[in-house]
Design a protein around this motif. Structure first.
Motif, PDB file in Angstrom:
ATOM      1  N   GLN A   1       0.812  -1.200   0.000  1.00 30.37           N
ATOM      2  CA  GLN A   1       0.000   0.000   0.000  1.00 30.37           C
ATOM      3  C   GLN A   1       0.854   1.262   0.000  1.00 30.37           C
ATOM      4  N   GLU A   2       1.954   1.238   0.688  1.00 30.05           N
ATOM      5  CA  GLU A   2       2.838   2.401   0.734  1.00 30.05           C
ATOM      6  C   GLU A   2       3.445   2.718  -0.621  1.00 30.05           C
ATOM      7  N   ARG A   3       3.499   1.727  -1.503  1.00 25.29           N
ATOM      8  CA  ARG A   3       4.087   1.907  -2.830  1.00 25.29           C
ATOM      9  C   ARG A   3       3.034   1.994  -3.932  1.00 25.29           C
ATOM     10  N   GLY A   4       1.763   1.947  -3.557  1.00 28.69           N
ATOM     11  CA  GLY A   4       0.703   2.030  -4.548  1.00 28.69           C
ATOM     12  C   GLY A   4       0.477   0.738  -5.300  1.00 28.69           C
ATOM     13  N   ILE A   5       0.909  -0.389  -4.745  1.00 32.66           N
ATOM     14  CA  ILE A   5       0.731  -1.685  -5.393  1.00 32.66           C
ATOM     15  C   ILE A   5      -0.633  -2.252  -5.014  1.00 32.66           C
ATOM     16  N   PRO A   6      -1.510  -2.557  -5.980  1.00 34.56           N
ATOM     17  CA  PRO A   6      -2.812  -3.150  -5.635  1.00 34.56           C
ATOM     18  C   PRO A   6      -2.626  -4.437  -4.853  1.00 34.56           C
ATOM     19  N   ALA A   7      -3.371  -4.581  -3.752  1.00 37.19           N
ATOM     20  CA  ALA A   7      -3.157  -5.724  -2.876  1.00 37.19           C
ATOM     21  C   ALA A   7      -4.420  -6.513  -2.580  1.00 37.19           C
ATOM     22  N   ALA A   8      -5.581  -6.006  -2.959  1.00 41.58           N
ATOM     23  CA  ALA A   8      -6.828  -6.631  -2.514  1.00 41.58           C
ATOM     24  C   ALA A   8      -7.164  -7.914  -3.262  1.00 41.58           C
ATOM     25  N   ASP A   9      -6.879  -7.985  -4.549  1.00 36.04           N
ATOM     26  CA  ASP A   9      -7.358  -9.092  -5.370  1.00 36.04           C
ATOM     27  C   ASP A   9      -6.247 -10.009  -5.878  1.00 36.04           C
ATOM     28  N   LEU A  10      -5.048  -9.852  -5.366  1.00 33.00           N
ATOM     29  CA  LEU A  10      -3.933 -10.678  -5.811  1.00 33.00           C
ATOM     30  C   LEU A  10      -3.583 -11.712  -4.761  1.00 33.00           C
ATOM     31  N   PRO A  11      -3.235 -12.935  -5.165  1.00 40.73           N
ATOM     32  CA  PRO A  11      -2.779 -13.927  -4.192  1.00 40.73           C
ATOM     33  C   PRO A  11      -1.450 -13.499  -3.579  1.00 40.73           C
ATOM     34  N   GLU A  12      -1.136 -14.106  -2.478  1.00 39.20           N
ATOM     35  CA  GLU A  12       0.017 -13.665  -1.699  1.00 39.20           C
ATOM     36  C   GLU A  12       1.326 -13.731  -2.481  1.00 39.20           C
ATOM     37  N   TYR A  13       1.536 -14.802  -3.229  1.00 36.87           N
ATOM     38  CA  TYR A  13       2.812 -14.933  -3.927  1.00 36.87           C
ATOM     39  C   TYR A  13       2.977 -13.842  -4.990  1.00 36.87           C
ATOM     40  N   GLN A  14       1.861 -13.387  -5.600  1.00 41.33           N
ATOM     41  CA  GLN A  14       1.941 -12.304  -6.572  1.00 41.33           C
ATOM     42  C   GLN A  14       2.240 -10.971  -5.895  1.00 41.33           C
ATOM     43  N   LEU A  15       1.717 -10.784  -4.686  1.00 38.60           N
ATOM     44  CA  LEU A  15       2.031  -9.576  -3.931  1.00 38.60           C
ATOM     45  C   LEU A  15       3.516  -9.517  -3.620  1.00 38.60           C
ATOM     46  N   ARG A  16       4.084 -10.640  -3.218  1.00 34.04           N
ATOM     47  CA  ARG A  16       5.514 -10.663  -2.907  1.00 34.04           C
ATOM     48  C   ARG A  16       6.340 -10.404  -4.167  1.00 34.04           C
ATOM     49  N   GLN A  17       5.907 -10.963  -5.281  1.00 36.60           N
ATOM     50  CA  GLN A  17       6.639 -10.744  -6.526  1.00 36.60           C
ATOM     51  C   GLN A  17       6.543  -9.282  -6.944  1.00 36.60           C
ATOM     52  N   ALA A  18       5.362  -8.681  -6.813  1.00 35.25           N
ATOM     53  CA  ALA A  18       5.186  -7.277  -7.177  1.00 35.25           C
ATOM     54  C   ALA A  18       6.046  -6.376  -6.297  1.00 35.25           C
ATOM     55  N   LEU A  19       6.102  -6.679  -5.005  1.00 33.81           N
ATOM     56  CA  LEU A  19       6.937  -5.889  -4.098  1.00 33.81           C
ATOM     57  C   LEU A  19       8.409  -6.047  -4.437  1.00 33.81           C
ATOM     58  N   TYR A  20       8.819  -7.271  -4.771  1.00 38.22           N
ATOM     59  CA  TYR A  20      10.207  -7.521  -5.152  1.00 38.22           C
ATOM     60  C   TYR A  20      10.549  -6.777  -6.443  1.00 38.22           C
ATOM     61  N   ASN A  21       9.628  -6.789  -7.413  1.00 41.94           N
ATOM     62  CA  ASN A  21       9.852  -6.061  -8.667  1.00 41.94           C
ATOM     63  C   ASN A  21      10.019  -4.571  -8.414  1.00 41.94           C
ATOM     64  N   TRP A  22       9.154  -4.021  -7.576  1.00 40.32           N
ATOM     65  CA  TRP A  22       9.238  -2.589  -7.280  1.00 40.32           C
ATOM     66  C   TRP A  22      10.558  -2.241  -6.603  1.00 40.32           C
ATOM     67  N   ALA A  23      10.966  -3.052  -5.613  1.00 44.66           N
ATOM     68  CA  ALA A  23      12.197  -2.765  -4.887  1.00 44.66           C
ATOM     69  C   ALA A  23      13.405  -2.783  -5.823  1.00 44.66           C
ATOM     70  N   ARG A  24      13.420  -3.725  -6.749  1.00 47.68           N
ATOM     71  CA  ARG A  24      14.522  -3.771  -7.710  1.00 47.68           C
ATOM     72  C   ARG A  24      14.533  -2.534  -8.602  1.00 47.68           C
ATOM     73  N   LEU A  25      13.349  -2.123  -9.071  1.00 50.93           N
ATOM     74  CA  LEU A  25      13.267  -0.933  -9.911  1.00 50.93           C
ATOM     75  C   LEU A  25      13.678   0.301  -9.128  1.00 50.93           C
ATOM     76  N   SER A  26      13.248   0.396  -7.892  1.00 49.62           N
ATOM     77  CA  SER A  26      13.596   1.536  -7.047  1.00 49.62           C
ATOM     78  C   SER A  26      15.100   1.653  -6.855  1.00 49.62           C
ATOM     79  N   GLN A  27      15.737   0.543  -6.581  1.00 52.10           N
ATOM     80  CA  GLN A  27      17.164   0.587  -6.293  1.00 52.10           C
ATOM     81  C   GLN A  27      18.029   0.727  -7.543  1.00 52.10           C
TER      82      GLN A  27
END
Length: 334
Positions: free
Chosen positions: A277-303
């Motif tokens: 939520q802090e990064r604007g990643i939709p979290a309500a309708d995605l399974p947990e493993y997709q949320l982790r992948q999306a967060l990992y993708n964002w962190a890599r792009l950020s860094q």
């Protein structure tokens, strides 16, 4: 392994030697509230993110799936009681971490999160604690209507999921506005699809990629999409700009710690929801493993950015692509 991140001050990242740090409180970020609800297996994905089954439809915050109403009530009250104890312990952590950050000493992500969340939690502690003592049966009704009433250490999975669903509905509308804004700026979704296309768009010097040149309308769009506050419309433009810069500063630092400590696959469900939520990643309708992948993708792009000042393209890519990620030349997501 990267060296431990140090802050001099927040947002200005430096490097110092790796160091084992003692925990400042026995439950700074306890297993109950941060990791116990994660159902991670030992199989690692190619990206380094733990593959996990879909999100459960029950509340994993409390033990047991078929508890009787009275037992469920007691389990929730125990959870809230332990959460308030943890928050009370974090008041000591907050002061110590603040002092160490000023001195440029290394801190862990758990300590960084305790420092970042404590000021807001402190304001919620008194009314929440009074309600828990005088009318505990009303807590469930209050949490159902206003999930933000709970301190972070007392947030259940269901409350986090409800908050995520409400914010994601708003983000869908803001996503459409962002597409219109990019069209006005001479950009399209394809300009954000790959790293090469995004870099080419940035080189054109469009004002949307400079925080200092954003209009009030753009700042309000970002302010609401990132969930920074609910009353942005009542704030002067300078405050909106400072709020967006502060969130980008916080996220950039937090991303560095997530990758350095390899925590994306080990976050608890509530903490995972909060990070998305802090990064604007939709979290309500995605399974947990997709949320982790999306967060990992964002962190890599950020860094991959050189600092907070270069974060605007990444932020706009989230508004434009919404539930997709920027792809690199190899075709893999960022």
């Amino acid at each position: 392994m990267l060296s431990r991140t140090s802050l001099k001050p927040l947002g200005v990242l430096g490097q110092c030697g790796v160091q084992r740090l003692p925990m400042l409180a026995p439950r700074t970020m306890s297993l109950l509230h941060t990791t116990a609800v994660a159902r991670a297996n030992n199989k690692q994905a190619v990206s380094g993110v733990v593959e996990e089954p879909p999100r459960p439809n029950f509340d994993p915050t409390i033990p047991g799936r078929m508890l009787r109403p009275w037992d469920k009530f007691r389990a929730y009250m125990t959870f809230y009681k332990e959460g308030m104890k943890e928050l009370w312990a974090n008041r000591r952590v907050y002061g110590d971490v603040k002092r160490r950050m000023r001195q440029g000493e290394p801190i862990t992500r758990a300590e960084f999160q305790a420092w970042a969340l404590y000021p807001g939690d402190r304001l919620r502690l008194v009314p929440f604690g009074v309600l828990a003592i005088l009318a505990p049966e009303l807590i469930f009704l209050i949490v159902l209507v206003a999930p933000g009433f709970c301190p972070s250490t007392c947030t259940t999975y269901k409350a986090a999921a409800k908050t995520a669903a409400r914010r994601d509905a708003l983000r869908q509308k803001l996503h459409l506005r962002a597409l219109e804004r990019m069209q006005d700026a001479g950009l399209s979704a394809s300009d954000f699809a790959t790293e090469a296309a995004l870099a080419k768009a940035v080189q054109h010097g469009n004002s949307v990629f400079s925080l200092d040149r954003l209009t009030r309308t753009d700042l309000l769009l970002l302010y609401r999409f990132l969930g920074i506050g609910q009353f942005g419309w009542a704030q002067p433009t300078s405050w909106l700009r400072a709020g967006v810069r502060g969130r980008m500063d916080y996220v950039f630092t937090d991303d560095a710690m997530l990758l350095e400590e390899q925590l994306v696959g080990r976050l608890g469900l509530v903490e995972l929801f909060r990070a998305c939520q802090e990064r604007g990643i939709p979290a309500a309708d995605l399974p947990e493993y997709q949320l982790r992948q999306a967060l990992y993708n964002w962190a890599r792009l950020s860094q991959r950015q050189t600092g907070v000042a270069e974060m605007m393209p990444a932020v706009w890519s989230r508004l434009v692509l919404l539930n997709r990620s920027v792809k690199f030349g190899s075709g893999l997501s960022a």
